[in-house]
Design a protein around this motif. Structure first.
Motif, PDB file in Angstrom:
ATOM      1  N   TYR A 326       0.838  -1.202   0.162  1.00 26.82           N
ATOM      2  CA  TYR A 326      -0.029  -0.067  -0.190  1.00 26.82           C
ATOM      3  C   TYR A 326       0.722   1.234   0.026  1.00 26.82           C
ATOM      4  CZ  TYR A 326      -4.213  -2.743   0.606  1.00 26.82           C
ATOM      5  OH  TYR A 326      -5.155  -3.732   0.507  1.00 26.82           O
ATOM      6  N   LEU A 327       2.123   1.187   0.599  1.00 26.28           N
ATOM      7  CA  LEU A 327       3.071   2.017   0.789  1.00 26.28           C
ATOM      8  C   LEU A 327       3.465   2.524  -0.860  1.00 26.28           C
ATOM      9  CD1 LEU A 327       4.691   4.475   2.133  1.00 26.28           C
ATOM     10  CD2 LEU A 327       6.280   2.617   2.210  1.00 26.28           C
ATOM     11  N   ALA A 328       3.902   1.484  -1.711  1.00 26.30           N
ATOM     12  CA  ALA A 328       4.225   1.853  -2.625  1.00 26.30           C
ATOM     13  C   ALA A 328       3.155   2.250  -3.846  1.00 26.30           C
ATOM     14  CB  ALA A 328       4.528   0.288  -3.558  1.00 26.30           C
ATOM     15  N   LEU A 330       0.882   4.370  -2.457  1.00 29.15           N
ATOM     16  CA  LEU A 330       0.427   5.890  -2.244  1.00 29.15           C
ATOM     17  C   LEU A 330       1.716   6.762  -2.920  1.00 29.15           C
ATOM     18  CD1 LEU A 330      -0.169   5.458   1.550  1.00 29.15           C
ATOM     19  CD2 LEU A 330      -1.580   6.333  -0.248  1.00 29.15           C
ATOM     20  N   ASP A 331       2.964   5.931  -2.722  1.00 29.91           N
ATOM     21  CA  ASP A 331       4.149   6.519  -3.622  1.00 29.91           C
ATOM     22  C   ASP A 331       3.911   6.823  -5.109  1.00 29.91           C
ATOM     23  OD1 ASP A 331       5.195   7.398  -1.207  1.00 29.91           O
ATOM     24  OD2 ASP A 331       6.925   5.765  -1.308  1.00 29.91           O
ATOM     25  N   ASN A 332       3.147   6.108  -5.442  1.00 31.51           N
ATOM     26  CA  ASN A 332       2.788   6.085  -6.975  1.00 31.51           C
ATOM     27  C   ASN A 332       1.489   6.555  -7.470  1.00 31.51           C
ATOM     28  OD1 ASN A 332       5.270   4.661  -8.551  1.00 31.51           O
ATOM     29  ND2 ASN A 332       4.991   3.789  -6.482  1.00 31.51           N
ATOM     30  N   GLY A 333       1.167   7.523  -6.503  1.00 33.31           N
ATOM     31  CA  GLY A 333      -0.070   8.270  -7.048  1.00 33.31           C
ATOM     32  C   GLY A 333      -1.180   7.912  -6.266  1.00 33.31           C
ATOM     33  N   PHE A 334      -1.616   6.672  -5.918  1.00 35.95           N
ATOM     34  CA  PHE A 334      -3.051   6.512  -5.380  1.00 35.95           C
ATOM     35  C   PHE A 334      -3.006   7.317  -3.955  1.00 35.95           C
ATOM     36  CE2 PHE A 334      -1.738   2.935  -7.886  1.00 35.95           C
ATOM     37  CZ  PHE A 334      -2.809   2.737  -8.675  1.00 35.95           C
ATOM     38  N   THR A 335      -4.447   7.279  -3.506  1.00 31.75           N
ATOM     39  CA  THR A 335      -4.699   7.888  -2.316  1.00 31.75           C
ATOM     40  C   THR A 335      -5.355   7.092  -1.468  1.00 31.75           C
ATOM     41  OG1 THR A 335      -7.022   9.026  -2.821  1.00 31.75           O
ATOM     42  CG2 THR A 335      -5.065   9.983  -3.699  1.00 31.75           C
ATOM     43  N   PRO A 336      -5.690   7.382  -0.187  1.00 30.78           N
ATOM     44  CA  PRO A 336      -6.461   6.444   0.602  1.00 30.78           C
ATOM     45  C   PRO A 336      -8.034   6.443   0.328  1.00 30.78           C
ATOM     46  CG  PRO A 336      -5.097   8.066   2.116  1.00 30.78           C
ATOM     47  CD  PRO A 336      -4.904   8.690   0.671  1.00 30.78           C
ATOM     48  N   THR A 394       7.873  -3.054  -9.010  1.00 28.30           N
ATOM     49  CA  THR A 394       8.003  -1.912  -7.818  1.00 28.30           C
ATOM     50  C   THR A 394       7.744  -2.374  -6.401  1.00 28.30           C
ATOM     51  OG1 THR A 394       6.803  -0.463  -9.354  1.00 28.30           O
ATOM     52  CG2 THR A 394       6.622   0.277  -7.260  1.00 28.30           C
ATOM     53  N   ILE A 395       6.850  -3.579  -6.282  1.00 26.09           N
ATOM     54  CA  ILE A 395       6.985  -4.050  -4.981  1.00 26.09           C
ATOM     55  C   ILE A 395       8.125  -4.582  -4.694  1.00 26.09           C
ATOM     56  CG2 ILE A 395       5.575  -5.725  -3.468  1.00 26.09           C
ATOM     57  CD1 ILE A 395       3.865  -3.478  -4.911  1.00 26.09           C
ATOM     58  N   TYR A 494       3.162   8.632   6.982  1.00 26.43           N
ATOM     59  CA  TYR A 494       2.273   8.772   7.990  1.00 26.43           C
ATOM     60  C   TYR A 494       0.982   8.416   7.542  1.00 26.43           C
ATOM     61  CZ  TYR A 494      -1.117  11.048  11.003  1.00 26.43           C
ATOM     62  OH  TYR A 494      -2.318  11.116  11.850  1.00 26.43           O
ATOM     63  N   GLN A 495       0.515   8.225   6.407  1.00 25.18           N
ATOM     64  CA  GLN A 495      -0.836   7.812   5.806  1.00 25.18           C
ATOM     65  C   GLN A 495      -0.610   6.426   6.031  1.00 25.18           C
ATOM     66  OE1 GLN A 495      -0.383   9.279   1.664  1.00 25.18           O
ATOM     67  NE2 GLN A 495      -2.228  10.048   1.782  1.00 25.18           N
ATOM     68  N   ILE A 496       0.568   5.722   5.997  1.00 21.81           N
ATOM     69  CA  ILE A 496       0.496   4.152   6.215  1.00 21.81           C
ATOM     70  C   ILE A 496       0.164   3.922   7.757  1.00 21.81           C
ATOM     71  CG2 ILE A 496       1.882   2.027   6.287  1.00 21.81           C
ATOM     72  CD1 ILE A 496       0.816   2.645   3.646  1.00 21.81           C
ATOM     73  N   VAL A 497       0.858   4.793   8.705  1.00 20.82           N
ATOM     74  CA  VAL A 497       0.830   4.798  10.043  1.00 20.82           C
ATOM     75  C   VAL A 497      -0.818   4.930  10.364  1.00 20.82           C
ATOM     76  CG1 VAL A 497       1.241   6.034  12.012  1.00 20.82           C
ATOM     77  CG2 VAL A 497       3.106   5.454  10.474  1.00 20.82           C
TER      78      VAL A 497
END
Length: 648
Positions: A326-328, A330-336, A394-395, A494-497
């Motif tokens: 999920y971090l990958a 978020l770093d590649n353009g997705f959002t929560p 990427t993963i 922080y989004q993952i946290v």
């Protein structure tokens, strides 16, 4: 100044502090003579346990000092007349940290070789926290015992015939019986009598102190203390409930017992029935900002196995790996707010091979759900679709970047934690999430000095301008530079946290919510419940727990990370008093909070909404959900600011 002188001391400098609470320069003649007496046999001349022998040896040394002309005859006589007085409580404290100490030894051997390790006079300052280590040892053992009790009684250790030989004969056999490895924290006992409500027992100590059978101290185990010892039947089933002590224990059984406090009426001293667990596990606690390992337990008991399951056991992390998928994203353009389809997924693996059909643990499908739900509820199908969307290459790169595993194969199953890693590596990877995305390397050693006091190794290599001064004149505290490498952005971390906080509040780790402090983490369970994990953290402490069999086999139906590993983490965090001030997780700049509907990912004003952190500019605006047909077209420009998206 290297040899062993008793009480955990090596060298006269250490022994001087331990026995007399003095430096060497402060010793008088009789004290120096005792230290000179110890090298021959520290245990034989122990100043309290072998007082007379220690005084005799000390006096002999004083006599030799007079013979060689170092002291006068009067000084020798007056020194011999002084009682041998050592400090009542020694300075050296010993803690059960065998796995930790062995990893330190291996690291020193690798870096300096045998000659320097054993003969170089190195002084090693480790990162160990005795308080946390004691808690880790206790809670890990307790957790393994609790799991083992859920899976029945495997029988007595041995037995003795109480009727074919007189009391002194079978008493001697029990007293001289070697205590099996791993139960030194308990006692051996023989069952002398049983009925429905009690089993009368005699521990080794009680037998040794009694000349006759009739004179044995009254000791018993109540029915309540054996109810857990049900038979374990094929097919992962428990046998019938225990209604009488005699269903578990018989006269002559040799068993492991532990003194307990109980409100249940008993005969004499009350004991509980114990057995060594077949299951094993490990626990690691480290500082997320420095990587310093504060506590580590590598198994139930070091005497049973020196294999360290925290650093040496390569196991599949299962869902505990998902946060990095999920971090990958978020770093590649997705959002929560991105919606991901939770529906059947089938992958053709090629001619002659079975189709790959991953499934959720519940065997159900839940439709389109926001990314947060994928972590909180540990949805396998959502994770696989996200991994396919951003690409397994990427993963794999993220797994290597966070030092979880190198060269991870580009296979979708890896996104569900099918690769192998160690507990220490995975715990350190979570540390990089909570510290804002900065790389840390786990370490057991803070500093090493040679025999002359020169520092030859220091874990913290940050320069400190202004730390060394001749005197202090109310100068400000020096600011140390942050030289840690960034492995992800603070906002994405922080989004993952925040999502992992949701695991504790509403998801698979909700049992931890009762601790009542800001905590976050993720469970992990592999296929057929082979391995179970929980990696969790507060703002300033990361703790990883792994539980599984050394020879992999199922832990049993529904024995998941939340049922096996989570309780150990929960008790550790509760006992450690970590974050007693309830300091919240640190929020980096550039974060915008929006209350969203956890089912749709859209903005809401409902009390059931969740405050979701978004990177500024990517917040949802309640626009119509967009279906992405061409996943290869996903990029930051097409996603930023568009609100809820749909990954099918």
């Amino acid at each position: 100044n290297q040899i062993y002188l008793g009480e955990g001391t090596y060298g006269v400098a250490s022994a001087s502090l331990e026995y007399f609470d003095k430096s060497i320069s402060e010793l008088n003649y009789e004290e120096a003579a005792l230290l000179a007496a110890l090298p021959k046999a520290p245990s034989n001349y122990h100043p309290t346990r072998r007082y007379a022998a220690a005084v005799g040896r000390r006096d002999w040394v004083l006599g030799r000092m007079e013979d060689e002309g170092f002291i006068s005859e009067d000084e020798m006589i007056s020194s011999r007349e002084v009682p041998l007085n050592t400090v009542e409580a020694g300075r050296a404290r010993t803690f059960q940290a065998n796995y930790f100490a062995e990893d330190v030894r291996r690291e020193l051997k690798k870096s300096y070789g045998d000659d320097e390790l054993y003969g170089g006079g190195l002084a090693v300052r480790t990162s160990l926290s005795p308080r946390l280590q004691s808690i880790a040892e206790r809670e890990m053992k307790k957790g393994l015992v609790v799991y083992d009790r859920r899976h029945g009684w495997r029988g007595s250790i041995d037995s003795v015939d109480l009727f074919s030989a007189p009391y002194p004969t079978w008493k001697e056999k029990v007293v001289k019986m070697n205590v099996p490895l791993g139960i030194d924290q308990w006692q051996l006992a023989v069952v002398t009598e049983t009925n429905d409500e009690f089993a009368m027992i005699a521990t080794q100590d009680a037998l040794e102190g009694s000349e006759t059978f009739e004179g044995l101290e009254k000791q018993s185990i109540t029915l309540e203390e054996v109810k857990w010892a049900r038979q374990w039947l094929p097919g992962e089933r428990k046998g019938p409930q225990i209604k009488a002590v005699g269903e578990v224990l018989t006269q002559g059984d040799i068993i492991a017992v532990e003194v307990i406090e109980t409100e249940t009426p008993s005969v004499g001293s009350s004991f509980g029935l114990r057995q060594i667990p077949e299951i094993n596990g490990s626990l690691v606690a480290l500082d997320p900002h420095t990587g310093r390992v504060l506590a580590m337990n590598g198994g139930f008991h070091y005497a049973l196995s020196e294999f360290n399951r925290a650093t040496q056991a390569l196991r599949q992390p299962g869902s505990a790996f998902k946060p990095f998928v999920y971090l990958a994203g978020l770093d590649n353009g997705f959002t929560p707010g991105t919606l991901i389809l939770d529906a059947p997924f089938v992958l053709d693996q090629g001619p002659g091979k079975r189709k790959w059909k991953p499934a959720n643990y519940s065997k159900k499908f839940y439709g389109a759900s926001p990314m947060r739900i994928g972590i909180e509820k540990s949805r396998n199908l959502m994770t696989v679709r996200l991994a396919r969307a951003i690409g397994m290459e990427t993963i794999s790169e993220y797994a290597g970047r966070f030092d979880i595993m190198k060269n991870m194969p580009w296979q979708l199953s890896m996104s569900l934690g099918a690769g192998e890693t160690t507990l220490l590596r995975l715990t350190a990877a979570y540390a990089m999430l909570v510290n804002g995305g900065k790389r840390v390397t786990p370490t057991f050693i803070d500093r090493i000095q040679d025999r002359d006091g020169k520092t030859v190794f220091r874990h913290d290599l940050r320069p400190c301008e202004g730390c060394v001064v001749d005197e202090w004149r109310n100068d400000p505290v020096p600011l140390l530079p942050d030289v840690r490498e960034a492995v992800t952005s603070p906002a994405s971390a922080y989004q993952i946290v925040s999502m992992l906080k949701g695991v504790v509040q509403r998801g698979t780790g909700r049992r931890i919510r009762a601790v009542g402090k800001p905590l976050a983490g993720k469970t992990g369970t592999t296929n057929r419940e082979m391995d179970t994990w929980f990696i969790g953290f507060s703002p300033d402490l990361v703790v990883g727990v792994y539980v599984g069999h050394d020879k992999p086999k199922s832990l049993g139906y529904k024995q998941t990370g939340s049922a096996v590993a989570v309780p150990i983490f929960k008790e550790f965090m509760k006992r450690s008093e970590t974050n007693s001030n309830r300091i919240p997780f640190r929020i980096p700049s550039g974060i915008s909070f929006v209350k969203i509907d956890p089912k749709t990912g859209k903005q809401t004003k409902s009390n059931k909404g969740v405050l979701e952190p978004f990177i500024a500019g990517t917040e949802p605006f309640n626009i119509q959900v967009k279906k992405l047909d061409d996943l290869s077209s996903i990029n930051n420009d097409s996603i930023s600011g568009t609100g809820s998206l749909f990954i099918e």
